[in-house]
Design a protein around this motif. Structure first.
Motif, short mmCIF file in Angstrom:
data_model
loop_
_atom_site.label_atom_id
_atom_site.label_comp_id
_atom_site.label_asym_id
_atom_site.label_seq_id
_atom_site.Cartn_x
_atom_site.Cartn_y
_atom_site.Cartn_z
N ARG A 292 0.78 -1.14 0.07
CA ARG A 292 -0.13 -0.04 -0.11
C ARG A 292 0.93 1.26 -0.12
N ARG A 295 -3.16 5.70 -0.21
CA ARG A 295 -4.76 5.28 -0.38
C ARG A 295 -4.88 4.31 -1.59
N THR A 296 -3.75 4.04 -2.14
CA THR A 296 -3.47 2.95 -3.37
C THR A 296 -3.01 1.67 -2.89
N ASP A 297 -3.70 0.62 -3.21
CA ASP A 297 -3.33 -0.76 -3.08
C ASP A 297 -2.49 -1.27 -4.21
N ARG A 325 -9.29 -3.62 1.30
CA ARG A 325 -7.99 -3.11 1.41
C ARG A 325 -7.02 -4.39 1.40
#
Length: 360
Positions: A292, A295-297, A325
């Motif tokens: 991560r 906020r991006t996986d 997530r």
């Protein structure tokens, strides 16, 4: 609950309105199913002189028809099943039934099934309650059967249902079974491999099929050199970009998953991110990794060729595109049922069920 008997052709005893049949019968040429609650009109028919009743034991005429009288503290099977279904049912499910004390829970929309297996097992230890479902993590389409509940006897103690309701309440509003719908997300791809045009076309078509089949959009595919600066720039643009530049999920290919100095891992650290998991408990695909950045996986596969295979990535991708997530908990759920032989292909999204498995 108490057992009473009704002898056909004789006036029934008082207080039997609402009593429950224990067997299928044919009364005056009409089929009466077991579990039927007898109305005053039904009792009048049974008490009529010369009434013809078929079914049940041969001694029916003399021994009578066995019926169950619902007493305070008891529930009829359908009422019990309705309460059990309400206790089990989480978001994303619609109710069908009851039919013979069984209620089906079907998917209200496409998505991923979530099952609180330990709590379902606790409910199933309560005699005579039954809850059965698909596997946690299966991908379903709207209308698919996801779970069912059933109550075995025609009359059950309310206390049994109350115990199940207390267990289910521990799961919160999501209850024991739910379907998480796919959430439209923006996906970017970063590839650290050299591919010629035909191979690029096949790779991008494969990724696009997977992403779009799950309701999301493939925004971009970037091919970068095998060095930290290029990888960092590509990840920064997708994970740290402002406005329309940022994506929700990055898929990568070409990493050396066991090498901490691989540019992907160095770039993630430089961008303030973290690797959530090295490897996953499923095969093929055990060398996947999750990370991560903000906020991006990020979901990483060792080579781009693996995107044309059916692997554990095809179990993770639906979860990530339905709102989960990247986390250790998400990965840990793959272990049970993680031997992904062809007999387990039912767990995959439709696009992956006919794909080849990687060698080894």
């Amino acid at each position: 609950m108490r057992l009473e008997r009704i002898v056909p052709g004789r006036p029934p005893a008082q207080g039997l309105t609402g009593a429950v049949l224990t067997r299928d019968l044919v009364v005056a040429s009409e089929r009466w199913a077991k579990g039927r609650r007898l109305s005053a009109a039904d009792l009048a028919v049974l008490g009529r002189p010369g009434v013809r009743v078929e079914g049940g034991p041969r001694t029916l005429a003399s021994a009578g028809i066995a019926v169950l009288v619902v007493e305070p503290g008891d529930l009829h099977e359908d009422a019990a099943a309705e309460r059990l279904a309400a206790a089990v049912r989480g978001p994303g499910l619609v109710v069908k039934g009851p039919s013979e004390s069984r209620i089906d829970l079907r998917a209200a929309h496409d998505g991923v099934v979530h099952v609180r297996s330990a709590l379902v097992e606790r409910v199933d230890r309560i005699d005579p309650l039954e809850v059965f479902s698909l596997f946690d993590g299966q991908v379903v389409s709207a209308g698919d059967l996801v779970a069912s509940v059933k109550v075995a006897p025609h009359v059950v103690p309310a206390e049994a249902i109350e115990r199940a309701e207390r267990i289910a309440s521990r799961a919160g509003p999501n209850r024991l079974v739910r379907v998480a719908g796919f959430v439209p997300r923006r996906v970017g791809v970063v590839v650290k491999e050299s591919l010629h045009a035909p191979a690029r076309e096949r790779f991008e078509a494969s990724v696009r099929l997977k992403v779009e089949s799950l309701g999301s959009t493939l925004d971009s595919v970037a091919y970068v050199e095998d060095e930290t600066e290029a990888v960092t720039a590509a990840l920064r643009a997708l994970a740290r970009g402002r406005g329309p530049g940022r994506v929700d999920l990055i898929l990568t290919a070409g990493s050396a998953s066991t090498d901490p100095s691989d540019p992907f891992f160095v770039a993630i650290d430089d961008l303030g991110g973290r690797v959530v998991r090295h490897g996953v408990p499923a095969h093929p695909g055990s060398m996947l990794w999750l990370a991560r950045v903000g906020r991006t996986d990020i979901l990483g596969l060792p080579t781009c060729g693996a995107y044309s295979k059916a692997t554990a990535a095809d179990l993770l991708l639906p979860r990530l595109l339905s709102g989960e997530r990247a986390s250790a908990a998400t990965v840990a759920r793959l272990g049970v049922g993680g031997i992904l032989t062809r007999s387990m292909r039912f767990r995959f999204p439709a696009y992956a069920r006919e794909l080849d498995a990687p060698d080894g």
